[in-house]
Design an enzyme around this catalytic site. Structure first.
Site, PDB file in Angstrom:
ATOM      1  N   LYS A 125      -2.096  -1.567  -3.905  1.00 53.99           N
ATOM      2  CA  LYS A 125      -2.986  -0.410  -3.840  1.00 53.99           C
ATOM      3  C   LYS A 125      -2.154   0.862  -3.922  1.00 53.99           C
ATOM      4  O   LYS A 125      -1.157   0.960  -3.197  1.00 53.99           O
ATOM      5  CB  LYS A 125      -3.735  -0.462  -2.512  1.00 53.99           C
TER       6      LYS A 125
ATOM      7  N   LYS B  44       0.869  -1.183   0.000  1.00 55.32           N
ATOM      8  CA  LYS B  44       0.000   0.000   0.000  1.00 55.32           C
ATOM      9  C   LYS B  44       0.903   1.229   0.000  1.00 55.32           C
ATOM     10  O   LYS B  44       1.690   1.433   0.928  1.00 55.32           O
ATOM     11  CB  LYS B  44      -0.903  -0.016   1.222  1.00 55.32           C
TER      12      LYS B  44
HETATM   13  C1  PBG Z   1      -7.538   3.221   5.560  1.00 56.70           C
HETATM   14  C2  PBG Z   1      -7.763   3.168   4.104  1.00 56.70           C
HETATM   15  C3  PBG Z   1      -7.577   4.142   3.136  1.00 56.70           C
HETATM   16  C4  PBG Z   1      -8.042   3.618   1.944  1.00 56.70           C
HETATM   17  C5  PBG Z   1      -8.486   2.325   2.204  1.00 56.70           C
HETATM   18  N1  PBG Z   1      -8.281   2.059   3.545  1.00 56.70           N
HETATM   19  C6  PBG Z   1      -7.067   5.532   3.245  1.00 56.70           C
HETATM   20  C7  PBG Z   1      -5.677   5.826   3.555  1.00 56.70           C
HETATM   21  O1  PBG Z   1      -4.840   4.947   3.724  1.00 56.70           O
HETATM   22  O2  PBG Z   1      -5.426   7.023   3.694  1.00 56.70           O
HETATM   23  C8  PBG Z   1      -8.084   4.338   0.628  1.00 56.70           C
HETATM   24  C9  PBG Z   1      -9.134   3.886  -0.308  1.00 56.70           C
HETATM   25  C10 PBG Z   1      -9.406   4.798  -1.435  1.00 56.70           C
HETATM   26  O3  PBG Z   1      -8.766   5.829  -1.660  1.00 56.70           O
HETATM   27  O4  PBG Z   1     -10.353   4.467  -2.157  1.00 56.70           O
HETATM   28  N2  PBG Z   1      -6.220   3.348   5.943  1.00 56.70           N
END
Ligand code: PBG
Length: 327
Positions: A247, A194
């Site tokens: 992601k 991520k």
């Molecule tokens: C929680 C999380 C996030 C997303 C999914 N789980 C936000 C982040 O990490 O700031 C992002 C999902 C999206 O942008 O559609 N941590």
């Protein structure tokens, strides 16, 4: 002209093109994100994500029925709690927003597959993904609250948990806690690679989870790196993850490909809020054909090697697949 090789032979008609498609998609591989807001009754459009809604806990049936009507049978849940504090204690509240949403869904729709996002950022008053020590997120203290949160989701009936916090060792911590409580058969989908991405902007507006200071670069990955993605995935495999994830999706297709080639586990990709919002904005400005861009973008993620996709377009994509426009 004596051409022997004529690749166009297999492109001449729709019938032959469909037969020769290398990438096949199915509604079964789509996962739809649903946001439940504890303070809401009914539904409310999400301004940063045109076409998406916040749901109140009284609107579970509407949220699920709408998915089912489009042939979407898997969701990932996010919660907007009524209260936040420094350690995000509403995240593991037995009667918290996500826990109650899970119970309501599972009671009425036992076959609808419920994955939960496990993270602290929607529940902490500072918006970081864990417990702070000064201005830094304390990794090992955060593992305890993540494990508690995952357990509370599973005890409420979640089918799968998906930690998105990017702490070190979280898969092992969650696996151990779930196993100790007898949940040995509940799989973990790890947000393995991520990235610290600007593409999460519309989500943070939707979930009220933007950090109140600093950024997430101390725990989410540096977009310059792909070897590091392989390292993160390898650690997750070792720690007992059942599904890996990359992601965002579109700007990280190379990472998806490398992870797909390197690991045997099923691979998920998350087409995040910014990817969706950009297509919506470009379409609203009449710059692109939304339907075709949606199809082509999703297709590229599967072609890169993903086996499943979390997307705000899950319902529309499912329809497109069922019509045969893609997949
Ligand atoms: C929680 C999380 C996030 C997303 C999914 N789980 C936000 C982040 O990490 O700031 C992002 C999902 C999206 O942008 O559609 N941590």
């Amino acid at each position: 002209m004596e051409l022997i090789q004529r690749p166009r032979r297999l492109r001449r008609t729709d019938a032959v093109r469909r037969m020769c498609r290398e990438t096949r998609m199915s509604p079964d591989s789509l996962i739809y994100p649903i946001f439940f807001d504890e303070t809401l009754s009914g539904t409310r459009p999400i301004p940063s994500l045109p076409g998406q809604f916040h749901y109140g806990l009284d609107s579970v049936a509407q949220a699920v029925e709408d998915c089912l009507a489009h042939g979407v049978n898997h969701c990932i849940l996010f919660g907007l709690p009524k209260g936040k504090d420094a350690c995000g204690s509403s995240a593991w509240d037995e009667h918290g927003v996500v826990q109650e949403a899970i119970r309501a869904i599972k009671k009425a729709y036992p076959d609808f597959y419920v994955i939960t996002d496990v993270c602290m950022c929607e529940y902490t008053d500072h918006g970081h993904c864990g417990i702070l020590c000064g201005h830094e997120v304390d990794n090992d203290k955060t593992l305890e609250v993540l494990a508690k949160t995952a357990l509370s989701h599973v005890e409420a009936g979640a089918d799968m948990v998906a930690p998105s916090d990017m702490m070190d060792g979280r898969i092992a911590a969650i696996r151990e806690t779930l196993d100790q409580h007898g949940h040995t058969m509940t799989p973990i989908m790890s947000y393995s690679a991520k990235y610290a991405s600007a593409f999460y902007g519309p989500f943070r507006a939707a979930a009220g989870s933007a950090p109140s200071f600093g950024d997430r670069k101390g725990y989410q990955m540096d977009p310059h790196n792909s070897k590091e993605a392989l390292k993160e995935c390898a650690l997750d495999v070792e720690e007992g993850a059942d599904i890996l994830m990359v992601k965002p999706a579109l700007s990280y297709l190379d990472v998806i490909r490398q992870c797909a080639d390197t690991f045997d586990l099923p691979l998920c990709a998350y087409s995040v809020s910014g990817e969706y919002a950009m297509i919506k904005a470009a379409a609203a400005a009449d710059l692109v054909d939304e339907y075709r861009i949606m199809c082509e973008s999703a297709l590229s993620v599967f072609r890169a090697g993903a086996n499943m996709l979390i997307t705000y377009y899950a319902k529309e994509l499912s329809d497109a697949i069922r019509k045969g426009d893609i997949g």
